[in-house]
Each structure stands twice: as structure tokens, then as C-alpha cells.
Design a protein around this motif. Structure first.
Motif, PDB file in Angstrom:
ATOM      1  N   PRO A 267      -6.805  62.393  47.340  1.00  0.00           N
ATOM      2  CA  PRO A 267      -5.672  61.850  46.596  1.00  0.00           C
ATOM      3  C   PRO A 267      -4.436  62.725  46.767  1.00  0.00           C
ATOM      4  O   PRO A 267      -4.535  63.935  47.015  1.00  0.00           O
ATOM      5  CB  PRO A 267      -6.162  61.858  45.147  1.00  0.00           C
ATOM      6  N   THR A 268      -3.271  62.094  46.651  1.00  0.00           N
ATOM      7  CA  THR A 268      -2.012  62.828  46.799  1.00  0.00           C
ATOM      8  C   THR A 268      -1.208  62.723  45.508  1.00  0.00           C
ATOM      9  O   THR A 268      -1.565  62.005  44.581  1.00  0.00           O
ATOM     10  CB  THR A 268      -1.187  62.275  47.975  1.00  0.00           C
ATOM     11  N   ARG A 269      -0.099  63.452  45.467  1.00  0.00           N
ATOM     12  CA  ARG A 269       0.783  63.411  44.309  1.00  0.00           C
ATOM     13  C   ARG A 269       2.213  63.665  44.752  1.00  0.00           C
ATOM     14  O   ARG A 269       2.468  64.114  45.875  1.00  0.00           O
ATOM     15  CB  ARG A 269       0.371  64.445  43.255  1.00  0.00           C
ATOM     16  N   ASN A 270       3.148  63.383  43.865  1.00  0.00           N
ATOM     17  CA  ASN A 270       4.563  63.634  44.093  1.00  0.00           C
ATOM     18  C   ASN A 270       4.867  65.068  43.664  1.00  0.00           C
ATOM     19  O   ASN A 270       4.628  65.437  42.513  1.00  0.00           O
ATOM     20  CB  ASN A 270       5.391  62.638  43.288  1.00  0.00           C
ATOM     21  N   ALA A 271       5.389  65.873  44.585  1.00  0.00           N
ATOM     22  CA  ALA A 271       5.650  67.292  44.303  1.00  0.00           C
ATOM     23  C   ALA A 271       7.120  67.571  44.039  1.00  0.00           C
ATOM     24  O   ALA A 271       7.550  68.724  44.091  1.00  0.00           O
ATOM     25  CB  ALA A 271       5.156  68.157  45.459  1.00  0.00           C
ATOM     26  N   GLY A 272       7.890  66.526  43.746  1.00  0.00           N
ATOM     27  CA  GLY A 272       9.300  66.752  43.424  1.00  0.00           C
ATOM     28  C   GLY A 272      10.218  65.855  44.210  1.00  0.00           C
ATOM     29  O   GLY A 272       9.924  65.462  45.330  1.00  0.00           O
ATOM     30  N   LYS A 273      11.358  65.533  43.609  1.00  0.00           N
ATOM     31  CA  LYS A 273      12.302  64.609  44.229  1.00  0.00           C
ATOM     32  C   LYS A 273      13.630  65.293  44.523  1.00  0.00           C
ATOM     33  O   LYS A 273      13.928  66.384  44.026  1.00  0.00           O
ATOM     34  CB  LYS A 273      12.523  63.396  43.325  1.00  0.00           C
ATOM     35  N   SER A 274      14.436  64.592  45.338  1.00  0.00           N
ATOM     36  CA  SER A 274      15.767  65.069  45.700  1.00  0.00           C
ATOM     37  C   SER A 274      16.664  63.857  45.924  1.00  0.00           C
ATOM     38  O   SER A 274      16.209  62.827  46.425  1.00  0.00           O
ATOM     39  CB  SER A 274      15.695  65.911  46.984  1.00  0.00           C
ATOM     40  N   SER A 275      17.916  63.948  45.563  1.00  0.00           N
ATOM     41  CA  SER A 275      18.836  62.831  45.743  1.00  0.00           C
ATOM     42  C   SER A 275      18.957  62.460  47.216  1.00  0.00           C
ATOM     43  O   SER A 275      19.108  63.329  48.079  1.00  0.00           O
ATOM     44  CB  SER A 275      20.223  63.182  45.201  1.00  0.00           C
ATOM     45  N   GLY A 276      18.914  61.165  47.486  1.00  0.00           N
ATOM     46  CA  GLY A 276      19.104  60.698  48.856  1.00  0.00           C
ATOM     47  C   GLY A 276      20.520  60.898  49.360  1.00  0.00           C
ATOM     48  O   GLY A 276      20.788  60.737  50.549  1.00  0.00           O
ATOM     49  N   ALA A 277      21.434  61.259  48.460  1.00  0.00           N
ATOM     50  CA  ALA A 277      22.818  61.504  48.855  1.00  0.00           C
ATOM     51  C   ALA A 277      23.075  62.974  49.153  1.00  0.00           C
ATOM     52  O   ALA A 277      24.195  63.355  49.487  1.00  0.00           O
ATOM     53  CB  ALA A 277      23.763  61.040  47.747  1.00  0.00           C
ATOM     54  N   GLY A 278      22.063  63.803  49.017  1.00  0.00           N
ATOM     55  CA  GLY A 278      22.249  65.223  49.248  1.00  0.00           C
ATOM     56  C   GLY A 278      22.468  65.976  47.945  1.00  0.00           C
ATOM     57  O   GLY A 278      22.376  65.418  46.849  1.00  0.00           O
ATOM     58  N   ALA A 279      22.792  67.248  48.068  1.00  0.00           N
ATOM     59  CA  ALA A 279      22.828  68.136  46.903  1.00  0.00           C
ATOM     60  C   ALA A 279      24.015  67.895  45.976  1.00  0.00           C
ATOM     61  O   ALA A 279      23.949  68.216  44.788  1.00  0.00           O
ATOM     62  CB  ALA A 279      22.849  69.587  47.370  1.00  0.00           C
ATOM     63  N   THR A 280      25.102  67.318  46.480  1.00  0.00           N
ATOM     64  CA  THR A 280      26.326  67.256  45.684  1.00  0.00           C
ATOM     65  C   THR A 280      26.516  65.951  44.924  1.00  0.00           C
ATOM     66  O   THR A 280      27.448  65.830  44.133  1.00  0.00           O
ATOM     67  CB  THR A 280      27.555  67.473  46.594  1.00  0.00           C
ATOM     68  N   LEU A 281      25.663  64.960  45.149  1.00  0.00           N
ATOM     69  CA  LEU A 281      25.852  63.665  44.502  1.00  0.00           C
ATOM     70  C   LEU A 281      24.506  62.987  44.290  1.00  0.00           C
ATOM     71  O   LEU A 281      23.662  62.981  45.187  1.00  0.00           O
ATOM     72  CB  LEU A 281      26.740  62.760  45.376  1.00  0.00           C
ATOM     73  N   GLN A 282      24.291  62.427  43.095  1.00  0.00           N
ATOM     74  CA  GLN A 282      23.102  61.633  42.853  1.00  0.00           C
ATOM     75  C   GLN A 282      23.322  60.239  43.442  1.00  0.00           C
ATOM     76  O   GLN A 282      24.178  59.491  42.977  1.00  0.00           O
ATOM     77  CB  GLN A 282      22.800  61.513  41.369  1.00  0.00           C
ATOM     78  N   GLY A 283      22.584  59.914  44.477  1.00  0.00           N
ATOM     79  CA  GLY A 283      22.687  58.585  45.056  1.00  0.00           C
ATOM     80  C   GLY A 283      22.205  57.529  44.075  1.00  0.00           C
ATOM     81  O   GLY A 283      21.337  57.789  43.241  1.00  0.00           O
ATOM     82  N   LEU A 284      22.785  56.334  44.164  1.00  0.00           N
ATOM     83  CA  LEU A 284      22.423  55.253  43.262  1.00  0.00           C
ATOM     84  C   LEU A 284      22.128  53.979  44.046  1.00  0.00           C
ATOM     85  O   LEU A 284      22.811  53.653  45.022  1.00  0.00           O
ATOM     86  CB  LEU A 284      23.560  54.984  42.269  1.00  0.00           C
ATOM     87  N   ILE A 285      21.100  53.269  43.596  1.00  0.00           N
ATOM     88  CA  ILE A 285      20.783  51.948  44.108  1.00  0.00           C
ATOM     89  C   ILE A 285      21.467  50.940  43.196  1.00  0.00           C
ATOM     90  O   ILE A 285      21.451  51.098  41.968  1.00  0.00           O
ATOM     91  CB  ILE A 285      19.263  51.713  44.131  1.00  0.00           C
ATOM     92  N   ALA A 286      22.056  49.899  43.774  1.00  0.00           N
ATOM     93  CA  ALA A 286      22.854  48.996  42.953  1.00  0.00           C
ATOM     94  C   ALA A 286      22.704  47.544  43.372  1.00  0.00           C
ATOM     95  O   ALA A 286      22.534  47.230  44.558  1.00  0.00           O
ATOM     96  CB  ALA A 286      24.329  49.401  43.026  1.00  0.00           C
ATOM     97  N   ALA A 287      22.796  46.660  42.378  1.00  0.00           N
ATOM     98  CA  ALA A 287      22.925  45.238  42.648  1.00  0.00           C
ATOM     99  C   ALA A 287      24.246  45.036  43.373  1.00  0.00           C
ATOM    100  O   ALA A 287      25.257  45.648  43.014  1.00  0.00           O
ATOM    101  CB  ALA A 287      22.906  44.449  41.346  1.00  0.00           C
ATOM    102  N   THR A 288      24.239  44.192  44.400  1.00  0.00           N
ATOM    103  CA  THR A 288      25.374  44.105  45.318  1.00  0.00           C
ATOM    104  C   THR A 288      25.879  42.679  45.411  1.00  0.00           C
ATOM    105  O   THR A 288      25.135  41.757  45.768  1.00  0.00           O
ATOM    106  CB  THR A 288      24.958  44.595  46.715  1.00  0.00           C
ATOM    107  N   ALA A 289      27.158  42.482  45.081  1.00  0.00           N
ATOM    108  CA  ALA A 289      27.781  41.162  45.147  1.00  0.00           C
ATOM    109  C   ALA A 289      29.070  41.261  45.960  1.00  0.00           C
ATOM    110  O   ALA A 289      29.584  42.353  46.208  1.00  0.00           O
ATOM    111  CB  ALA A 289      28.080  40.630  43.751  1.00  0.00           C
ATOM    112  N   LYS A 290      29.582  40.115  46.367  1.00  0.00           N
ATOM    113  CA  LYS A 290      30.828  40.087  47.139  1.00  0.00           C
ATOM    114  C   LYS A 290      31.962  40.651  46.296  1.00  0.00           C
ATOM    115  O   LYS A 290      32.053  40.396  45.089  1.00  0.00           O
ATOM    116  CB  LYS A 290      31.143  38.656  47.573  1.00  0.00           C
ATOM    117  N   LYS A 291      32.835  41.438  46.897  1.00  0.00           N
ATOM    118  CA  LYS A 291      33.947  42.048  46.184  1.00  0.00           C
ATOM    119  C   LYS A 291      34.802  40.981  45.512  1.00  0.00           C
ATOM    120  O   LYS A 291      35.096  39.935  46.096  1.00  0.00           O
ATOM    121  CB  LYS A 291      34.794  42.876  47.161  1.00  0.00           C
TER     122      LYS A 291
END
Length: 341
Positions: A267-291
Motif C-alpha cells: 500500500p502507498t500513501r500521500n507524503a505531502g503536497k505542493s502547489s502546481g503553480a510553484g512556490a510563490t502562488l497557490q494554483g487554483l482549479i476553476a469552473a470556466t465560462a466564456k468571458k
């Protein structure tokens, strides 16, 4: 996750990270769009079932959700008149468990992303209609008006804001997968990678970040060994045989794989996370609509209603994604900058 091209590579990275223990059910359609069934199970009025037909990837949960008229009143007139929220998902051709894939009945689109789309539609008093396509055609659908809003692991970036508007709903995280018996923890500090051997997918955003950490450690006289494997079966074997200390990949895929290995000899486990945007910004997943579609605001309010009333937390928990929770949905929050998007 950066430009559309690099984001497309990351989507492939998510698919690769989940393929180690892939579901028996795959997406049978191979074209640009799919007519897969979009209503997983019949449920009493005023409820939405999440985690249905997941083949063990989620805990099926029935949530009470009703229209909030103060929020639905803010819908664009065209959407309100139609009575349907057309939800775009870019899961073709192979799917990305636990986010979006065809379920165990071989026809119904399931996953955390379409489930949240259905919850939002319920708050808005709309009938959900989920359209499945390739990643590239997902954006074509939004541009053409065939899709109202995408719930498909889309990262909020400043580049995309030129054409789209966003309502954030999940952190965009990467994570380290280790054997459950391992005592190593990432701890949010790349210094803890010194002396470790880590596997990563080539051409992905996580590789870019890992190689940046490797370079920093080398300047300090410390070593980080990066390994590449032909496929995820080979990566999983390397982890179970202790040839690598950890695998670095998208957090949702690792959460899924941890669940799949729970009853195996290794079995495996999660040993820690990191922002997909790098160290300076928390990346966010968002609902996406036309501008300028006018959808981001009511969608964000619907998500915040779900957060305040507990359905949001139960949705994340059902899919083992609680470690990507946000405290509030924001309209067009700061995204990955133009020089890194």
C-alpha cells in the motif's frame, strides 16, 4: 498547466499517474465528443448522488441540494430560459480517474468534476447536461457556445483570462506518493528531497518543478536523483521494489492510486503536497465560462452555498480529495502569471 499546450501535457500526466491501477471501465468513444450518459443514478427530487458508478474510486453519497432563487436570479437570461446548464468535461479519449471518466456501467460519465457540475446546476435550479469531449474540443465548445461552463480540472491562468472567466473551486496541487511504511515526509520544503530518488513524468509541469528543486539542491552541494519510467506500471514496480523513494505527480491521481493500493501487499500513501503553480502562488482549479458570459458570478455563489452548507466538503470527501479544499470560491482570482502560464 501553463499554456494550453503544457496544460494538455499535464492532463496526460494525470492520466499516466492513474493508469497504474486503471479502472476496468474505459472511455469507449474516441472522437471529439461523446454522448455518454450523464445522469448516474435516479435520485429523489432535491438530491444529487456523487461518487456513483466509480468502481471503488469514491464513496457513493446522496446529498440534499435545492435551488437557491437568490442565486439563480443572477443567471444570464439565455441560460435561465433554456433551463439547462451544459457542463463541459474533457475526458476523452482515456479519462482521468478520479476526476472524470466513464463508470463501471461502461457508459455513464462519473468523477469528481462532473459531480460538482451537477451540484452547481441543482443550486441554480437547472437541469445538468454533461458533454464529454477531448481536452482541445472542450475549449472549442465554450468558444462556440455549445458548452456553458467547463468543470474539467482547468487551471486559472492570466493567459486564459483573455478569453474566459473563472469561479475557483479546488486547489491545483501536486503530491508525493510513497510506500505506506515509509517514514519520509515532504513537509512543503524541497530541502527534504536531498538524498532521495524520485520518479516523475517527462514533459509535465511536475517535472519542471522537480528539476528546479534539483538545481537548487545541487547549488548547495546536495543530490536529488530524478528517474523516468516508460509507463506507470514500471513506476509502481520501482516504488514497490524500493528503486525509488517517491513518485511526484498530480494530487488527484495520487489520491486515487493510494485508494487502489490500500488492500495490496504494498500500500502507498500521500507524503505531502505542493502547489502546481510553484512556490510563490497557490494554483487554483476553476469552473470556466466564456468571458463576459455572466456565468462566473452565479456559479461562484452556488459553490459558496455548497461550501457553507456542507455539501462541498462531503463531495470532496467522497472522492478522497479533501486536501484540495478551498475556503471560498472566487471570481477571476489571481492566476498563473503570463510569464508562467
Amino acid at each position: 498547466m501553463r499554456t494550453l499546450a503544457l496544460r494538455s501535457r499535464l492532463i496526460r500526466g494525470v492520466t499516466v499517474s492513474t493508469a497504474v491501477a486503471s479502472l476496468a471501465a474505459g472511455l469507449s468513444a474516441c472522437g471529439g465528443d461523446s454522448d455518454a450518459a450523464t445522469n448516474p443514478v435516479s435520485a429523489p427530487a432535491g438530491t444529487v448522488t456523487v461518487g456513483a458508478l466509480s468502481n471503488g474510486a469514491a464513496k457513493e453519497t446522496v446529498l440534499k441540494v435545492s435551488e437557491v432563487k437568490s442565486i439563480s436570479a443572477k443567471l444570464p437570461k439565455s441560460v435561465a430560459k433554456n433551463g439547462t446548464l451544459v457542463i463541459g468535461v474533457g475526458a476523452l479519449p482515456a479519462g482521468s480517474p478520479p476526476l472524470e471518466y466513464v463508470g463501471q456501467d461502461q457508459r455513464t460519465l462519473t468523477g469528481a468534476e462532473p459531480d460538482l457540475g451537477r451540484l452547481v446546476a441543482a443550486v441554480l435550479g437547472l437541469k445538468p447536461e454533461v458533454k464529454n469531449s477531448t481536452w482541445e474540443n472542450l475549449f472549442v465548445g465554450i468558444d462556440s457556445g455549445k458548452v456553458d461552463v467547463a468543470f474539467s480540472n482547468v487551471t486559472d491562468t492570466e493567459e486564459r483570462k483573455k478569453k474566459y472567466e473563472f469561479a475557483s473551486y479546488r486547489q491545483d496541487n501536486l503530491a508525493f506518493e510513497v510506500l505506506k511504511k515509509s517514514t519520509w515526509e515532504f513537509g512543503g520544503d524541497f530541502e527534504n528531497l536531498a538524498g532521495r530518488t524520485v520518479a516523475v513524468g517527462a514533459g509535465t509541469n511536475q517535472e519542471k518543478i522537480l528539476l528546479e528543486w534539483k538545481a537548487k539542491l545541487e547549488r548547495e552541494g546536495k543530490k536529488l536523483t530524478v528517474k523516468y519510467y516508460q509507463d506507470n506500471n514500471a513506476t509502481a514496480l520501482a516504488l514497490s521494489s524500493r528503486k525509488i523513494d517517491a513518485y511526484f505527480g498530480p494530487n488527484p491521481g495520487i489520491s486515487y492510486h493510494v485508494g487502489q493500493t490500500a488492500k495490496t501487499p504494498d500500500p502507498t500513501r500521500n507524503a505531502g503536497k505542493s502547489s502546481g503553480a510553484g512556490a510563490t502562488l497557490q494554483g487554483l482549479i476553476a469552473a470556466t465560462a466564456k468571458k463576459d458570459s455572466g456565468l462566473a458570478e452565479p456559479v461562484a455563489e452556488a459553490i459558496n452555498h455548497l461550501i457553507e452548507n456542507g455539501q462541498y466538503a462531503k463531495w470532496l470527501a467522497a472522492w478522497n480529495l479533501s486536501n484540495e479544499a478551498v475556503t471560498t470560491s472566487r471570481v477571476n482570482p489571481p492566476g498563473l502569471p503570463l510569464d508562467n502560464s
